[in-house]
Scaffold this active site. Structure first.
Site, PDB file in Angstrom:
ATOM      1  N   GLU A  48       0.192   5.401  13.625  1.00 30.26           N
ATOM      2  CA  GLU A  48       0.470   6.574  12.783  1.00 30.26           C
ATOM      3  C   GLU A  48       0.266   7.872  13.552  1.00 30.26           C
ATOM      4  O   GLU A  48       1.033   8.825  13.379  1.00 30.26           O
ATOM      5  CB  GLU A  48      -0.421   6.567  11.540  1.00 30.26           C
ATOM      6  CG  GLU A  48      -0.077   7.727  10.605  1.00 30.26           C
ATOM      7  CD  GLU A  48      -0.875   7.717   9.310  1.00 30.26           C
ATOM      8  OE1 GLU A  48      -1.842   6.939   9.199  1.00 30.26           O
ATOM      9  OE2 GLU A  48      -0.511   8.500   8.413  1.00 30.26           O
ATOM     10  N   HIS A  91      -2.118   8.116   6.243  1.00 26.69           N
ATOM     11  CA  HIS A  91      -2.391   6.825   5.593  1.00 26.69           C
ATOM     12  C   HIS A  91      -3.655   6.218   6.195  1.00 26.69           C
ATOM     13  O   HIS A  91      -4.464   5.628   5.468  1.00 26.69           O
ATOM     14  CB  HIS A  91      -1.190   5.893   5.772  1.00 26.69           C
ATOM     15  CG  HIS A  91      -1.332   4.595   5.051  1.00 26.69           C
ATOM     16  ND1 HIS A  91      -1.314   4.514   3.680  1.00 26.69           N
ATOM     17  CD2 HIS A  91      -1.503   3.322   5.496  1.00 26.69           C
ATOM     18  CE1 HIS A  91      -1.462   3.248   3.308  1.00 26.69           C
ATOM     19  NE2 HIS A  91      -1.591   2.497   4.390  1.00 26.69           N
ATOM     20  N   LYS A 106      -9.310   8.207   3.380  1.00 29.00           N
ATOM     21  CA  LYS A 106      -9.837   6.851   3.144  1.00 29.00           C
ATOM     22  C   LYS A 106     -11.213   6.673   3.779  1.00 29.00           C
ATOM     23  O   LYS A 106     -11.919   5.718   3.463  1.00 29.00           O
ATOM     24  CB  LYS A 106      -8.873   5.796   3.675  1.00 29.00           C
ATOM     25  CG  LYS A 106      -7.592   5.660   2.859  1.00 29.00           C
ATOM     26  CD  LYS A 106      -6.748   4.495   3.332  1.00 29.00           C
ATOM     27  CE  LYS A 106      -5.450   4.378   2.549  1.00 29.00           C
ATOM     28  NZ  LYS A 106      -4.430   5.368   2.981  1.00 29.00           N
ATOM     29  N   PHE A 127       2.068  -3.219   3.918  1.00 23.42           N
ATOM     30  CA  PHE A 127       2.422  -4.521   4.488  1.00 23.42           C
ATOM     31  C   PHE A 127       3.837  -4.851   4.035  1.00 23.42           C
ATOM     32  O   PHE A 127       4.182  -4.697   2.859  1.00 23.42           O
ATOM     33  CB  PHE A 127       1.472  -5.614   3.977  1.00 23.42           C
ATOM     34  CG  PHE A 127       0.111  -5.607   4.628  1.00 23.42           C
ATOM     35  CD1 PHE A 127      -0.097  -5.041   5.878  1.00 23.42           C
ATOM     36  CD2 PHE A 127      -0.967  -6.200   3.987  1.00 23.42           C
ATOM     37  CE1 PHE A 127      -1.348  -5.054   6.469  1.00 23.42           C
ATOM     38  CE2 PHE A 127      -2.223  -6.221   4.576  1.00 23.42           C
ATOM     39  CZ  PHE A 127      -2.415  -5.641   5.814  1.00 23.42           C
ATOM     40  N   CYS A 131       0.813  -1.218   0.000  1.00 21.38           N
ATOM     41  CA  CYS A 131       0.000   0.000   0.000  1.00 21.38           C
ATOM     42  C   CYS A 131       0.846   1.267   0.000  1.00 21.38           C
ATOM     43  O   CYS A 131       0.305   2.367   0.036  1.00 21.38           O
ATOM     44  CB  CYS A 131      -0.961  -0.031   1.177  1.00 21.38           C
ATOM     45  SG  CYS A 131      -1.909  -1.564   1.164  1.00 21.38           S
ATOM     46  N   HIS A 178      -9.800   2.123   0.758  1.00 25.17           N
ATOM     47  CA  HIS A 178      -8.355   1.966   0.672  1.00 25.17           C
ATOM     48  C   HIS A 178      -7.985   1.436  -0.719  1.00 25.17           C
ATOM     49  O   HIS A 178      -8.254   0.287  -1.039  1.00 25.17           O
ATOM     50  CB  HIS A 178      -7.888   1.006   1.772  1.00 25.17           C
ATOM     51  CG  HIS A 178      -6.403   0.912   1.901  1.00 25.17           C
ATOM     52  ND1 HIS A 178      -5.527   1.583   1.075  1.00 25.17           N
ATOM     53  CD2 HIS A 178      -5.626   0.219   2.777  1.00 25.17           C
ATOM     54  CE1 HIS A 178      -4.286   1.303   1.431  1.00 25.17           C
ATOM     55  NE2 HIS A 178      -4.316   0.477   2.459  1.00 25.17           N
TER      56      HIS A 178
END
Lengths: 111, 412
Positions: B315, B304, B333, B400, B164, B338
């Site tokens: 985050e 994010h 998002k 990831f 991502c 996403h």
């Protein structure tokens, strides 16, 4: 949902037909097609696979030079020809088919 | 050539769950609209997570049929976004040699729809029926290659793959290519289109997806106490980057400056983020140093924040530690879902538009902020978009694998 998704979804949930039914019986022994029918059928395939206007698919046209058909599309065309006319085009023969006319002749003499 | 050459953004493109282009997407974002809906196909019945953020416009309406049938859906949307950005930039008319045009286009998953669809063909009809376009449609560099062909780029075509973070990583690579004079114009971006039972089942098995199936538009709720996972989205976004001097010389419209980038790895776990966002914070710090800015210069962060329980708080800590508590944070998002490999590119577009328009988008569904100290401390914009005087803004993207990318943009 888009067509892509529903198609994917269906392919997951639909049971594939048994092998014996996969090929319609009339395809095993198709009636012989005339030259005009072959040219018209090839034109339909070229339109579907490569976006060629059917009127442009005349015998003297070169697949690569005139109709902008690339090598991978030729493989798709060969598969579609087998479906439509029951004529398999071996790879070594496919390489010799340069023009629409070559394809028509091959189908005509092998159906 | 200079490794610190100013790099600017001269073109933007996108096709997203909120709109068929950048303008419609941005207007829908500011209006608070959601791109998320519930899947109604039969296959989804026994799936725990049934939500998706589908494209607002069918790619079939935006791209020629014969061209489309040779491109995976992820390639189709990449080409659509890229051609929008390319056209807007006017770079095609600037006389740039093809050998000086490069492409960097990332994807998280690649051509999953082709891979899985052709696997069905293989199982049902045998190997001879598998499409000769299978490999070019499923390969992860396929979108970059298709975009390269579309704009006639011969200066190198690259495909970063970092889950991502791929879209943001593409932007960072583009910055480096220009700084090191590998190209004069670089088209960068990210794409994703993998809405299919298998990826949906895989992400659900990780317990990463929201199961708030009865409330689609309220399911993606970054930083909210009630968040329970992300919603899978599809789409693509693209940017045209070039050095400031050459953009000025040809009179190009400049949306913003790409001032710096930072990339780190967590070195912690294959999928779980470091709980305090250590690597994420280092990426933000590195991007700031690269841009020659200090934390107080930054007014806005497009986070994010995917709406997963662990990711958002990690985050928040990273942002607080690296930038402080004054920044206005948006988690877009909440409306787009996403977009995986496209997320970093799309959210960079949002970050650029926030700077250009001097307005910070709101975070939807943030009704009850998490009790986490960092979440509580941050000024996360909610309710309505907020007007602000912005000079610099950061876009975070994580993937990831422990990939962290931070990008710093400044006003034109």
């Amino acid at each position: 949902m888009t067509p892509t998704d529903t198609r994917d979804a269906r392919s997951r949930t639909t049971t594939p037909p048994p092998p014996g039914d996969a090929v319609p019986s009339e395809r095993e022994d198709p009636p012989l097609a005339s030259t005009q029918e072959i040219q018209a059928g090839l034109g339909e395939i070229l339109e579907e696979v490569a976006g060629v206007t059917p009127a442009d698919a005349t015998p003297e046209k070169s697949f690569t030079d005139d109709l902008d058909v690339d090598s991978l599309s030729m493989v798709e065309i060969a598969t579609a020809v087998e479906d439509k006319f029951g004529v398999a085009i071996p790879d070594d023969q496919l390489a010799n088919i340069k023009t629409v006319g070559d394809a028509i002749s091959f189908i005509e003499s092998n159906q | 050539m200079s490794s610190t050459a100013d790099v600017v953004v001269t073109g933007l493109g996108a096709t997203t769950p909120l709109g068929a282009d950048v303008d419609s997407t941005w207007q829908a974002l500011l209006a608070g609209r959601s791109g998320i809906s519930r899947i109604t196909d039969d296959w989804v019945m026994d799936f725990p997570a049934q939500l998706v953020a589908r494209l607002a416009a069918d790619p079939a309406d935006q791209i020629d049929r014969v061209r489309a049938r040779r491109l995976d859906r992820s390639q189709q949307v990449a080409v659509i976004a890229a051609e929008q950005a390319w056209k807007e930039s006017g770079a095609a008319d600037a006389g740039v040699a093809p050998e000086r045009i490069a492409v960097v286009f990332g994807t998280g998953i690649g051509g999953a729809l082709t891979l899985l669809g052709q696997d069905d063909v293989l199982e049902e009809k045998g190997p001879k029926r598998v499409s000769p376009f299978t490999i070019p449609m499923l390969m992860p560099n396929g979108p970059a290659a298709a975009v390269g062909l579309a704009i006639g780029a011969k200066g190198g075509v690259h495909a970063p793959v970092s889950a991502c973070a791929s879209g943001a990583e593409a932007i960072r690579w583009g910055l480096d290519l220009l700084r090191f004079d590998r190209a004069d114009v670089v088209l960068v971006g990210g794409t994703e289109a993998c809405v299919h039972p298998l990826p949906m089942a895989g992400f659900a098995a990780m317990r990463a997806m929201s199961t708030r199936n009865d409330e689609p538009e309220r399911a993606s709720r970054p930083f909210d106490k009630g968040r329970d996972g992300f919603v899978l989205g599809e789409g693509a976004a693209a940017l045209v980057l070039e050095r400031a001097d050459s953009a000025a010389a040809r009179g190009a419209r400049v949306h913003a400056r790409l001032a710096g980038a930072g990339a780190t790895a967590d070195g912690y776990d294959l999928v779980a983020p470091h709980p305090e966002g250590e690597g994420a914070g280092r990426a933000i710090g590195a991007a700031l140093r690269d841009a020659g800015l200090s934390a107080t210069d930054v007014g806005h962060v497009n986070a994010h924040a995917t709406s997963t329980p662990v990711g958002d708080t990690a985050e928040a800590s990273a942002i607080r530690n690296a930038l402080g508590e004054h920044v206005l944070v948006s988690a877009t998002k909440s409306q787009t879902g996403h977009l995986l490999g496209a997320a970093g590119a799309l959210e960079s577009v949002f970050t650029i538009l926030a700077l250009r328009e001097q307005i910070v988008p709101a975070t939807a569904n943030l009704d009850d902020p998490d009790d986490d100290a960092a979440v509580q401390a941050l000024d996360i914009v909610r309710g309505e978009p907020r007007k602000a005087e912005l000079r610099a803004a950061v876009n975070d993207s994580f993937g990831f694998g422990g990939h962290n990318i931070a990008l710093v943009f400044t006003t034109a």
